[in-house]
Design a protein around this motif. Structure first.
Motif, PDB file in Angstrom:
ATOM      1  N   UNK A 241       0.828  -1.207   0.000  1.00 50.01           N
ATOM      2  CA  UNK A 241       0.000   0.000   0.000  1.00 50.01           C
ATOM      3  C   UNK A 241       0.864   1.260   0.000  1.00 50.01           C
ATOM      4  N   UNK A 242       1.915   1.238   0.801  1.00 49.29           N
ATOM      5  CA  UNK A 242       2.844   2.383   0.844  1.00 49.29           C
ATOM      6  C   UNK A 242       3.497   2.598  -0.519  1.00 49.29           C
ATOM      7  N   UNK A 243       3.886   1.489  -1.174  1.00 47.46           N
ATOM      8  CA  UNK A 243       4.532   1.604  -2.489  1.00 47.46           C
ATOM      9  C   UNK A 243       3.538   2.130  -3.525  1.00 47.46           C
ATOM     10  N   UNK A 244       2.297   1.642  -3.468  1.00 44.82           N
ATOM     11  CA  UNK A 244       1.293   2.103  -4.434  1.00 44.82           C
ATOM     12  C   UNK A 244       1.030   3.599  -4.262  1.00 44.82           C
ATOM     13  N   UNK A 256      -6.815   9.127  -3.145  1.00 44.69           N
ATOM     14  CA  UNK A 256      -5.795  10.137  -3.423  1.00 44.69           C
ATOM     15  C   UNK A 256      -4.390   9.558  -3.286  1.00 44.69           C
ATOM     16  N   UNK A 257      -3.615   9.617  -4.372  1.00 42.56           N
ATOM     17  CA  UNK A 257      -2.236   9.117  -4.338  1.00 42.56           C
ATOM     18  C   UNK A 257      -1.322  10.174  -3.722  1.00 42.56           C
ATOM     19  N   UNK A 258      -0.183   9.727  -3.201  1.00 45.75           N
ATOM     20  CA  UNK A 258       0.839  10.643  -2.692  1.00 45.75           C
ATOM     21  C   UNK A 258       0.488  11.323  -1.391  1.00 45.75           C
ATOM     22  N   UNK A 268       7.121   2.715   4.542  1.00 45.03           N
ATOM     23  CA  UNK A 268       8.298   1.915   4.180  1.00 45.03           C
ATOM     24  C   UNK A 268       9.176   2.634   3.158  1.00 45.03           C
ATOM     25  N   UNK A 269       8.594   3.152   2.045  1.00 44.94           N
ATOM     26  CA  UNK A 269       9.478   3.838   1.091  1.00 44.94           C
ATOM     27  C   UNK A 269      10.199   5.031   1.712  1.00 44.94           C
TER      28      UNK A 269
END
Ligand code: GRG
Length: 314
Positions: A241-244, A256-258, A268-269
């Protein structure tokens, strides 16, 4: 209710030819039908019923009910027995999404590709619909017959843990007392996301372990195996989910992305970087598969579900 027959397309898988789409779709269809019926027969003001229906029956993955179902079927259970737990876990999940989107929390206006409930129906109605879904989840568990007390003991603390995880995540609680950013991140993920995933899987095993039907292979092997699977899956799910959130568009995600980066959240990222996060997904997937290997081919759907969640794009 405990003796309700399973729909034909929910028969447990026992072969190795798994239709990946059916892994989510078959339990989703069944739980949606059960939830629609529950909502229809429950006496509620129309606005509240409409608001709950909007949040509950919208286009989500229904991952948690699928985990209940496939964990139960990994133990040889009749999926009809697992239905109250499948309903309960989706009700709790949707309650958490609605409240998480509120202005006082994440303040989001897009969820599952549509306006969030407070945008659609107003903030007061969103709060009340979330409250009602929380209590309806426990109404559903009452229908689980003799398994109800054990299911309640599993689900109620998981909801409290989820709320604790939300406090750590959005309000930054205990930041100083919880060690390194990575330790803190793991604690947030374990509680905010992992607690419900763990409860879903363990409730599936509980549904299979009906009193009076003791089965040593299932009761002494399945619960530890599926719990370890759930713990790795919960962590993996949230890392993905964090990566997406970093890699996908708002249109693709339907939310909403980002947002995490914009809010300066621990992810994590942000803590270990994108490549190391991907490696961690692979590591947790291996942990999922290893955990359920003692269950043999009955756990093939759970393995397939973990692979699907490792490579999901929304
Ligand atoms: C506000 C009571 C309260 C709790 C908040 C679980 C949670 C704690 C908030 C939900 C928002 C969020 C980002 C949770 C993390 C878990 C997660 C990635 C949820 C989204 O789950 P999916 O992808 O959603 O399974 P769909 O829409 O497919 O059901």
């Amino acid at each position: 209710m405990a003796s309700r027959q399973a729909p034909a397309d929910m028969a447990p898988h026992s072969d190795t030819t798994i239709d990946a789409k059916q892994l989510l779709d078959a339990p989703a269809r069944a739980v949606d039908a059960a939830l629609s019926h529950r909502l229809e027969v429950r006496s509620l003001p129309k606005q509240l019923r409409d608001a709950i229906g909007y949040a509950l029956l919208g286009p989500g993955k229904r991952l948690r009910p699928a985990l209940v179902y496939h964990s139960a079927s990994a133990c040889g259970a009749d999926p009809g027995i697992a239905m109250p737990a499948m309903e309960a876990i989706e009700l709790i999940h949707c309650f958490s999404l609605v409240h998480d989107d509120l202005p006082a929390m994440d303040d989001d206006d897009l969820r599952r590709g549509r306006p969030t409930l407070h945008i659609h129906a107003g903030e007061a109605m969103a709060i009340l619909a979330g409250d009602a879904m929380l209590s309806m989840a426990f109404e559903a568990l009452v229908d689980a017959g003799t398994a109800a007390p054990l299911l309640l003991r599993e689900l109620a603390p998981a909801v409290t843990e989820m709320i604790g995880g939300q406090v750590l995540d959005t309000l930054g609680g205990d930041g100083g007392a919880m060690g390194t950013p990575m330790q803190r991140l793991e604690a947030i993920h374990r509680d905010k996301t992992g607690a419900l995933i763990r409860a879903a899987c363990r409730m599936g095993v509980i549904c299979a372990a009906r009193p009076g039907l003791y089965n040593p292979t299932r009761d002494e092997t399945a619960m530890p195996a599926i719990t370890a699977y759930a713990d790795a899956l919960g962590l993996m799910f949230q890392i993905v989910d964090d990566l997406l959130d970093v890699e996908q568009s708002t249109a693709q995600l339907g939310k909403t992305a980002g947002k995490d980066a914009a809010a300066g959240k621990l992810t994590y990222p942000s803590v270990m970087g994108v490549e190391a996060s991907r490696a961690e997904v692979a590591r947790q997937l291996e942990a999922c598969l290893k955990a359920i290997s003692p269950l043999g081919e009955h756990a093939t759907p759970l393995a397939a579900l973990a692979r699907m969640m490792a490579t999901r794009t929304k």
